[in-house]
Design an enzyme around this catalytic site. Sequence first.
Site, PDB file in Angstrom:
ATOM      1  N   ASP A   1      41.956   7.862  46.401  1.00 45.57           N
ATOM      2  CA  ASP A   1      41.496   9.243  46.474  1.00 45.57           C
ATOM      3  C   ASP A   1      40.791   9.609  45.157  1.00 45.57           C
ATOM      4  O   ASP A   1      39.979   8.848  44.661  1.00 45.57           O
ATOM      5  CB  ASP A   1      42.692  10.161  46.795  1.00 45.57           C
ATOM      6  CG  ASP A   1      42.297  11.556  47.231  1.00 45.57           C
ATOM      7  OD1 ASP A   1      42.078  11.757  48.444  1.00 45.57           O
ATOM      8  OD2 ASP A   1      42.200  12.446  46.368  1.00 45.57           O
ATOM      9  N   TRP A   2      41.100  10.767  44.562  1.00 47.03           N
ATOM     10  CA  TRP A   2      40.462  11.159  43.300  1.00 47.03           C
ATOM     11  C   TRP A   2      40.759  10.178  42.171  1.00 47.03           C
ATOM     12  O   TRP A   2      40.022  10.112  41.183  1.00 47.03           O
ATOM     13  CB  TRP A   2      40.890  12.575  42.902  1.00 47.03           C
ATOM     14  CG  TRP A   2      39.889  13.628  43.278  1.00 47.03           C
ATOM     15  CD1 TRP A   2      39.906  14.431  44.379  1.00 47.03           C
ATOM     16  CD2 TRP A   2      38.704  13.991  42.553  1.00 47.03           C
ATOM     17  NE1 TRP A   2      38.809  15.268  44.383  1.00 47.03           N
ATOM     18  CE2 TRP A   2      38.060  15.023  43.279  1.00 47.03           C
ATOM     19  CE3 TRP A   2      38.116  13.538  41.374  1.00 47.03           C
ATOM     20  CZ2 TRP A   2      36.866  15.612  42.855  1.00 47.03           C
ATOM     21  CZ3 TRP A   2      36.932  14.117  40.950  1.00 47.03           C
ATOM     22  CH2 TRP A   2      36.320  15.145  41.683  1.00 47.03           C
TER      23      TRP A   2
ATOM     24  N   TRP B   1      38.343  19.420  55.941  1.00 49.42           N
ATOM     25  CA  TRP B   1      39.396  19.450  54.921  1.00 49.42           C
ATOM     26  C   TRP B   1      38.981  20.347  53.750  1.00 49.42           C
ATOM     27  O   TRP B   1      39.772  21.153  53.257  1.00 49.42           O
ATOM     28  CB  TRP B   1      39.692  18.036  54.452  1.00 49.42           C
ATOM     29  CG  TRP B   1      40.383  17.906  53.118  1.00 49.42           C
ATOM     30  CD1 TRP B   1      39.937  17.192  52.058  1.00 49.42           C
ATOM     31  CD2 TRP B   1      41.630  18.478  52.714  1.00 49.42           C
ATOM     32  NE1 TRP B   1      40.818  17.299  51.007  1.00 49.42           N
ATOM     33  CE2 TRP B   1      41.865  18.080  51.381  1.00 49.42           C
ATOM     34  CE3 TRP B   1      42.552  19.305  53.334  1.00 49.42           C
ATOM     35  CZ2 TRP B   1      42.998  18.471  50.665  1.00 49.42           C
ATOM     36  CZ3 TRP B   1      43.696  19.703  52.619  1.00 49.42           C
ATOM     37  CH2 TRP B   1      43.908  19.278  51.307  1.00 49.42           C
TER      38      TRP B   1
ATOM     39  N   ASP C   1      42.920   6.052  58.012  1.00 49.40           N
ATOM     40  CA  ASP C   1      42.472   7.174  57.186  1.00 49.40           C
ATOM     41  C   ASP C   1      41.232   7.785  57.838  1.00 49.40           C
ATOM     42  O   ASP C   1      40.149   7.198  57.805  1.00 49.40           O
ATOM     43  CB  ASP C   1      42.146   6.701  55.774  1.00 49.40           C
ATOM     44  CG  ASP C   1      41.804   7.835  54.817  1.00 49.40           C
ATOM     45  OD1 ASP C   1      41.515   8.950  55.295  1.00 49.40           O
ATOM     46  OD2 ASP C   1      41.835   7.613  53.598  1.00 49.40           O
TER      47      ASP C   1
ATOM     48  N   HIS D   1      46.065   7.989  55.069  1.00 48.67           N
ATOM     49  CA  HIS D   1      45.370   8.219  53.804  1.00 48.67           C
ATOM     50  C   HIS D   1      46.229   7.839  52.605  1.00 48.67           C
ATOM     51  O   HIS D   1      45.754   7.197  51.676  1.00 48.67           O
ATOM     52  CB  HIS D   1      44.953   9.685  53.715  1.00 48.67           C
ATOM     53  CG  HIS D   1      44.208  10.023  52.467  1.00 48.67           C
ATOM     54  ND1 HIS D   1      42.976   9.474  52.157  1.00 48.67           N
ATOM     55  CD2 HIS D   1      44.523  10.844  51.423  1.00 48.67           C
ATOM     56  CE1 HIS D   1      42.555   9.946  50.985  1.00 48.67           C
ATOM     57  NE2 HIS D   1      43.478  10.774  50.528  1.00 48.67           N
TER      58      HIS D   1
END
Length: 298
Positions: free
Chosen positions: A116-117, A157, A245, A275
């Site tokens: 992710d980030w 999202w 995901d 995810h």
Amino acid sequence: MRVLRTPDGRFQNLPEFDFAPHYLQIGDTRMHYLDAGAGADTVLCLHGEPTWCYLYRRMIPPLAERYRVVAPDLVGFGKSDKYAAPEDYSFHMHYDKLRALIESLDLRDITLICQDWGGLLGLTLAADHSERFARLVVLNTFLPTGEDKVSEAFLQWRAFSQKVGTRMQVGRLIAQTITNYELPDDIIAAYDAPYPDDNYKAGAAVFPSLVPITPDMPGAAEMKAARRKLSQWRKPAQVMFSDGDPILGGAAGFFRRLFPTAADQPEITIRGAGHFLQEEKGPEIAAEVLAFMERTQR
């Protein structure tokens, strides 16, 4: 800038989380990180939105049997300090804080695990400071430049996060992504632990809006440059996405094409995970990371 600090009592007796805390003051915020194991190689585990280093709790013990493992909490998350105002969060703030942590701890021979980030930030850092990084393990993430087509799932999202803002129910959001079982209430509570009330959630609330969806957004140019540099990456790279995901699952092929060395490694898909694959398949991923590091020892 108003800085908040989650009381230590919020983190007592969390399930499966018997790790000593470590702290580093970076500018006006104190960053928390876990530091376990020992060895010349360091495994750096970077979380994303809206989790914290708790996400890696099942991966750290097996990795720490062989290597040093460092798992920080980004500012706004976990045991790290939190800015109260959404406008105090930015790509560059997070990038600079992480770079300062890596430099202050003088981390070298880093095997990066990012999701992710953690990938947006960690892969850009690895591209810019490749002398400190030995390997890359890329899980469910992306490097957005604002030039790619944005998926409808991500736009939904993003819109949802803007609508709920700091009323975001972090633990419940994570639970909703779990694909094959119901996340226990005590684990949900652990993901909520960093947030005594909504005032602490600005970092989690704003993160989706910081993802560049146009080329002029902050971070877009840096990640475009990172793509260029990583397209010439000569060190080992293992791409390891899950099969469930809906937002980032399609990026696995992008990364396998991006890294010249990705083809040297087996094509691994983590089956039966969404995810937050570290939550669902942590020990399995850790075993794959150890095998990858063993294959690529210098």
